[in-house]
Write a protein that holds these residues in place. Sequence first.
Motif, mmCIF file in Angstrom:
data_model
loop_
_atom_site.group_PDB
_atom_site.id
_atom_site.type_symbol
_atom_site.label_atom_id
_atom_site.label_comp_id
_atom_site.label_asym_id
_atom_site.label_seq_id
_atom_site.Cartn_x
_atom_site.Cartn_y
_atom_site.Cartn_z
ATOM 1 N N SER A 108 0.828 -1.209 0.000
ATOM 2 C CA SER A 108 0.000 0.000 0.000
ATOM 3 C C SER A 108 0.861 1.256 0.000
ATOM 4 O O SER A 108 0.500 2.269 -0.605
ATOM 5 C CB SER A 108 -0.934 -0.003 1.212
ATOM 6 O OG SER A 108 -1.866 -1.065 1.111
ATOM 7 N N LEU A 156 0.887 4.322 -2.689
ATOM 8 C CA LEU A 156 0.913 5.757 -2.359
ATOM 9 C C LEU A 156 2.050 6.459 -3.100
ATOM 10 O O LEU A 156 1.886 7.594 -3.566
ATOM 11 C CB LEU A 156 1.081 5.943 -0.850
ATOM 12 C CG LEU A 156 -0.149 5.678 0.015
ATOM 13 C CD1 LEU A 156 0.243 5.698 1.489
ATOM 14 C CD2 LEU A 156 -1.251 6.704 -0.260
ATOM 15 N N ALA A 205 -4.966 0.187 -2.445
ATOM 16 C CA ALA A 205 -5.309 1.347 -1.621
ATOM 17 C C ALA A 205 -6.127 0.947 -0.397
ATOM 18 O O ALA A 205 -6.255 1.733 0.551
ATOM 19 C CB ALA A 205 -6.091 2.367 -2.453
ATOM 20 N N THR A 232 -4.470 1.469 2.871
ATOM 21 C CA THR A 232 -3.969 2.804 3.210
ATOM 22 C C THR A 232 -4.877 3.542 4.187
ATOM 23 O O THR A 232 -4.688 4.735 4.404
ATOM 24 C CB THR A 232 -3.820 3.661 1.930
ATOM 25 O OG1 THR A 232 -5.116 3.828 1.315
ATOM 26 C CG2 THR A 232 -2.871 3.000 0.939
ATOM 27 N N GLY A 233 -5.852 2.844 4.790
ATOM 28 C CA GLY A 233 -6.837 3.482 5.664
ATOM 29 C C GLY A 233 -6.302 4.506 6.643
ATOM 30 O O GLY A 233 -6.776 5.659 6.673
ATOM 31 N N VAL A 275 -3.796 6.357 6.615
ATOM 32 C CA VAL A 275 -3.198 7.537 5.994
ATOM 33 C C VAL A 275 -4.222 8.655 5.805
ATOM 34 O O VAL A 275 -3.912 9.839 5.975
ATOM 35 C CB VAL A 275 -2.570 7.157 4.632
ATOM 36 C CG1 VAL A 275 -2.163 8.393 3.849
ATOM 37 C CG2 VAL A 275 -1.365 6.247 4.850
ATOM 38 N N TRP A 276 -5.466 8.291 5.461
ATOM 39 C CA TRP A 276 -6.471 9.289 5.114
ATOM 40 C C TRP A 276 -7.045 10.005 6.332
ATOM 41 O O TRP A 276 -7.778 10.976 6.195
ATOM 42 C CB TRP A 276 -7.593 8.643 4.304
ATOM 43 C CG TRP A 276 -7.049 7.891 3.129
ATOM 44 C CD1 TRP A 276 -6.972 6.538 2.985
ATOM 45 C CD2 TRP A 276 -6.450 8.449 1.946
ATOM 46 N NE1 TRP A 276 -6.378 6.209 1.791
ATOM 47 C CE2 TRP A 276 -6.051 7.358 1.127
ATOM 48 C CE3 TRP A 276 -6.224 9.755 1.496
ATOM 49 C CZ2 TRP A 276 -5.433 7.544 -0.096
ATOM 50 C CZ3 TRP A 276 -5.599 9.940 0.272
ATOM 51 C CH2 TRP A 276 -5.215 8.842 -0.508
ATOM 52 N N THR A 277 -6.720 9.531 7.511
ATOM 53 C CA THR A 277 -7.162 10.213 8.734
ATOM 54 C C THR A 277 -6.024 10.976 9.406
ATOM 55 O O THR A 277 -6.208 11.557 10.470
ATOM 56 C CB THR A 277 -7.734 9.185 9.742
ATOM 57 O OG1 THR A 277 -6.721 8.215 10.057
ATOM 58 C CG2 THR A 277 -8.949 8.488 9.147
ATOM 59 N N SER A 278 -4.851 10.968 8.773
ATOM 60 C CA SER A 278 -3.692 11.673 9.319
ATOM 61 C C SER A 278 -3.011 12.476 8.217
ATOM 62 O O SER A 278 -2.355 11.890 7.344
ATOM 63 C CB SER A 278 -2.700 10.674 9.924
ATOM 64 O OG SER A 278 -1.485 11.317 10.255
ATOM 65 N N PRO A 279 -3.176 13.793 8.209
ATOM 66 C CA PRO A 279 -2.520 14.619 7.184
ATOM 67 C C PRO A 279 -1.017 14.384 7.101
ATOM 68 O O PRO A 279 -0.450 14.381 6.005
ATOM 69 C CB PRO A 279 -2.841 16.050 7.639
ATOM 70 C CG PRO A 279 -4.093 15.919 8.438
ATOM 71 C CD PRO A 279 -3.987 14.601 9.137
ATOM 72 N N LEU A 304 -0.329 11.183 5.252
ATOM 73 C CA LEU A 304 -0.648 11.368 3.838
ATOM 74 C C LEU A 304 0.476 12.117 3.132
ATOM 75 O O LEU A 304 0.889 11.749 2.021
ATOM 76 C CB LEU A 304 -1.970 12.128 3.682
ATOM 77 C CG LEU A 304 -2.439 12.376 2.244
ATOM 78 C CD1 LEU A 304 -2.633 11.059 1.508
ATOM 79 C CD2 LEU A 304 -3.731 13.190 2.236
#
Length: 264
Positions: free
Chosen positions: A19, A23, A169, A172-173, A175-179, A182
């Motif tokens: 994953s 990214l 993807a 990658t869960g 990642v999308w809740t942590s800027p 990301l």
Amino acid sequence: MYFGAAVAVWLFDVVNPASVAWLRQLGASVVLLAWRRPGRAAWRGKVFWLAALYGVVTAVMNVAFYEALHRLPLGTAVALEFVGPVLVAAFGSRSVRDVGALLLVVFGVVLIADVRWAGSTLGVLFALSAAVLWAGYIVLSKRVASLGLGVDGLAVGFGVATVLLSPLAIGTGPVWTSPWLLVMGVGVGVLSTVVPYVLDQIVLRRTGQASFALLLALLPVTATVIGLVVLRQVPSLPEALGILAVVIGLTMRTRDREPFPEPL
């Protein structure tokens, strides 16, 4: 390039390697497509399909390489990956120098594998898989270059590969809740793909192919140093000797010859 790989290793604690590779692909494709904006011709016919195949092979190579990085030190994984381009060079030449270079690289790989095989067989196999894919990447990159696609072909190919490998993807869960995560994930694509690719073009124009080839042969050393400084990965003596043998073999192979493209 290898600082980006070190960042990827940090991300392995929260996101699986495949994953993270996706990214990287996403980050590189977004930046390249926004920068180059390939015209319609790049999305049609033979040009498109060649660029797409080029992108997919490169992306799968990166997945295999990151899976190897998850199990092996950075310098070790890079040294093993160099089997691919050296094999391509050996099959394309009958010179004594190239045969000697191949034997040295094989000797280095045997030393490394002897150290790592028992503890991380899967890591060695992933690294060697990346090597085979790098060989395919070299063949495809020459065809892409012959069509004059350049960076536009890379942008198209990476865009296609990002879509085709989108199932990765799923992992990658977090990642999308942590800027911050990301930024790190997408930044790997910029560090390991976009910046090195552009710098390659600058270096080639200023130093010529022979000097560039010699610098390219030092990549396993660069990776080992980054692994030591950033990730605190200390190679054993046999491992260090194996990496050194690979570097000497690469130097023999690339001296006064056209360099093989580096992995993206």
